[in-house]
Scaffold this motif. Structure first.
Motif, mmCIF file in Angstrom:
data_model
loop_
_atom_site.group_PDB
_atom_site.id
_atom_site.type_symbol
_atom_site.label_atom_id
_atom_site.label_comp_id
_atom_site.label_asym_id
_atom_site.label_seq_id
_atom_site.Cartn_x
_atom_site.Cartn_y
_atom_site.Cartn_z
ATOM 1 N N LYS A 22 0.799 -1.230 0.000
ATOM 2 C CA LYS A 22 0.000 0.000 0.000
ATOM 3 C C LYS A 22 0.826 1.272 0.000
ATOM 4 O O LYS A 22 0.330 2.343 -0.365
ATOM 5 C CB LYS A 22 -0.963 0.004 1.177
ATOM 6 C CG LYS A 22 -0.301 0.102 2.541
ATOM 7 C CD LYS A 22 -1.340 0.174 3.660
ATOM 8 C CE LYS A 22 -0.686 0.326 5.026
ATOM 9 N NZ LYS A 22 -1.706 0.429 6.105
ATOM 10 N N ALA A 97 -1.479 -8.517 9.693
ATOM 11 C CA ALA A 97 -2.119 -8.145 8.429
ATOM 12 C C ALA A 97 -3.204 -7.096 8.614
ATOM 13 O O ALA A 97 -3.865 -6.721 7.635
ATOM 14 C CB ALA A 97 -2.713 -9.394 7.774
ATOM 15 N N SER A 98 -3.401 -6.617 9.844
ATOM 16 C CA SER A 98 -4.410 -5.577 10.063
ATOM 17 C C SER A 98 -4.001 -4.290 9.364
ATOM 18 O O SER A 98 -2.833 -4.092 9.000
ATOM 19 C CB SER A 98 -4.602 -5.341 11.563
ATOM 20 O OG SER A 98 -3.397 -4.926 12.173
ATOM 21 N N ASN A 99 -4.982 -3.424 9.141
ATOM 22 C CA ASN A 99 -4.731 -2.128 8.492
ATOM 23 C C ASN A 99 -4.119 -2.301 7.100
ATOM 24 O O ASN A 99 -3.302 -1.494 6.656
ATOM 25 C CB ASN A 99 -3.823 -1.256 9.381
ATOM 26 C CG ASN A 99 -3.819 0.202 8.964
ATOM 27 O OD1 ASN A 99 -4.770 0.693 8.341
ATOM 28 N ND2 ASN A 99 -2.743 0.901 9.291
ATOM 29 N N ASN A 100 -4.502 -3.395 6.414
ATOM 30 C CA ASN A 100 -4.054 -3.656 5.045
ATOM 31 C C ASN A 100 -2.534 -3.745 4.939
ATOM 32 O O ASN A 100 -1.927 -3.341 3.945
ATOM 33 C CB ASN A 100 -4.579 -2.575 4.081
ATOM 34 C CG ASN A 100 -4.447 -2.964 2.619
ATOM 35 O OD1 ASN A 100 -4.468 -4.158 2.286
ATOM 36 N ND2 ASN A 100 -4.293 -1.971 1.755
ATOM 37 N N ASN A 102 1.121 -6.075 5.122
ATOM 38 C CA ASN A 102 1.670 -7.389 4.815
ATOM 39 C C ASN A 102 2.631 -7.782 5.928
ATOM 40 O O ASN A 102 3.455 -6.959 6.354
ATOM 41 C CB ASN A 102 2.431 -7.357 3.485
ATOM 42 C CG ASN A 102 1.644 -7.939 2.334
ATOM 43 O OD1 ASN A 102 1.981 -8.994 1.819
ATOM 44 N ND2 ASN A 102 0.583 -7.246 1.931
#
Length: 398
Positions: A22, A97-100, A102
């Protein structure tokens, strides 16, 4: 009030495998030393990686996850193999993996640098020098390495981790094979660079076969060992040219060889390996992550905007302030306030940062520079306790 202008660090990055990160900031691998002493994640470690995800990092990499308990770097390392308790790893994968974000596992094998109280160190060649002694890996042991790495990668994929990074830097095993200082073999795995990189290429090939084409695989590679007679930049460029199946090359340098200067402790005001990244850019289309020495927003933003790096690896900056990615991605140019230590003993700064990681994980007040001696004591006491746990759990007699 003037609105913040999004920085170059906010741009998404598409990896060759199709995964999109992101933004351009990664929490690079560090030995957080938060395993339970039996190779399993702890609740504190799970909270830590959730905190770094909340702080905005697109990617976090968990340092030195072992495929077996036999060659660990520290007794706080994780060990992911078929007999491991998988529930903790699944919780860790979900939290990271929270908040998009990796979350990748760094696949490690310390080799000659394995922690002697919990292992019998072995490297490409037998060594007996001040501060370091190890036996030589046998041919069957070397030939089994690709399968060991592949097994750990496949387990990581099945547990929900976002990718893996193969560790071939900082003096650990795959870097030892690359380095003429460690590798004195005269068989198919020693001598020429083609032979010295053979096991690394075999590991990459095996890992890619195990996880398929759409799962990210990174490689941490030294630009240089920073040791006379060691692995140097021209050889690192040849390795990069030979790579296939890699989605992100994480460029770093230096070694934990006893007495060697640590890149992370060296004095300087700028990133360490951007010049090498510029040379590497002409050799490969694989995205480049540069780790080491980034202390300010301007340094990181300029490196991405100029095309010198595709990804910025931050380590100690995110130990000082886990919210740096959210700030820098939004255009907030606030920089971390790094502590200054006066004549710290060898290993002292690493111990301080490791214990500060523990404070983040536990939601405790941050350490200050004057806590160095206390941090070293706590760090050493924790490792000593975990050595006993490790040897008892894995049935290793020490």
């Amino acid at each position: 009030m003037t609105a913040l202008v999004p920085s170059p660090l906010s741009r998404p990055l598409a990896l060759p495998c199709g995964v999109v990160l992101k933004n351009r900031i990664a929490k690079s691998a560090m030995s957080d030393s938060l395993g339970d002493g039996c190779g399993h994640p702890t609740e504190a470690q799970i909270r830590l990686y959730e905190r770094w995800a909340e702080g905005g990092a697109a990617l976090s990499i968990i340092g030195e996850v072992q495929g077996t308990p036999n060659f660990a770097e520290k007794p706080g390392n994780l060990v992911l193999h078929p007999a491991a308790q998988m529930s903790g790893f699944e919780k860790l994968a979900t939290a990271g993996a929270s908040n998009n974000a990796n979350l990748w596992l760094q696949l490690g094998h310390a080799g000659a640098m394995a922690d002697a109280p919990i292992s019998t160190p072995k490297g490409p060649s037998a060594l007996d020098i001040p501060g370091l002694a190890c036996a030589e890996l046998t041919m069957p042991e070397i030939q089994n390495l690709p399968a060991e790495f592949a097994q750990t990668a496949a387990l990581a994929q099945g547990l929900g981790f976002g990718g893996v990074e193969i560790h071939a830097a900082h003096g650990f095993l795959l870097n030892q094979f690359l380095s003429p200082l460690f590798n004195k073999r005269n068989d198919a795995y020693g001598g020429s660079l083609t032979n010295r990189m053979r096991v690394l290429i075999d590991v990459i090939t095996a890992v890619r076969a195990a996880v398929g084409p759409s799962f990210p695989i990174g490689l941490k590679l030294n630009a240089t060992d920073q040791l006379v007679g060691g692995f140097e930049q021209d050889e690192a460029l040849q390795v990069i040219t030979a790579l296939d199946g890699i989605d992100l090359i994480d460029i770093s340098g230096g070694t934990y060889f006893p007495g060697a200067p640590s890149s992370s402790d060296r004095v300087g005001s700028g990133p360490y390996f951007l010049d090498f990244a510029a040379r590497a850019r002409g050799k490969t289309d694989i995205p480049l992550m540069v780790t080491g020495g980034f202390k300010t927003f301007d340094q990181a933003a300029r490196a991405v905007d100029d095309g010198a790096a595709d990804m910025i690896g931050l380590a100690r900056a995110l130990v000082i302030d886990p919210d740096v990615p959210n700030k820098w991605v939004s255009g907030d140019e606030t920089n971390p306030d790094f502590p200054r230590f006066s004549a710290p003993p060898e290993g002292g700064v690493t111990a301080w940062y490791t214990m500060q990681i523990t404070h983040i994980a536990n939601g405790a007040p941050p350490l200050v520079a004057s806590d160095l001696e206390h941090a070293m004591s706590d760090y050493q006491a924790r490792d000593h306790k975990r050595c006993t746990l490790w040897n008892n759990h894995f049935g290793l007699s020490k």
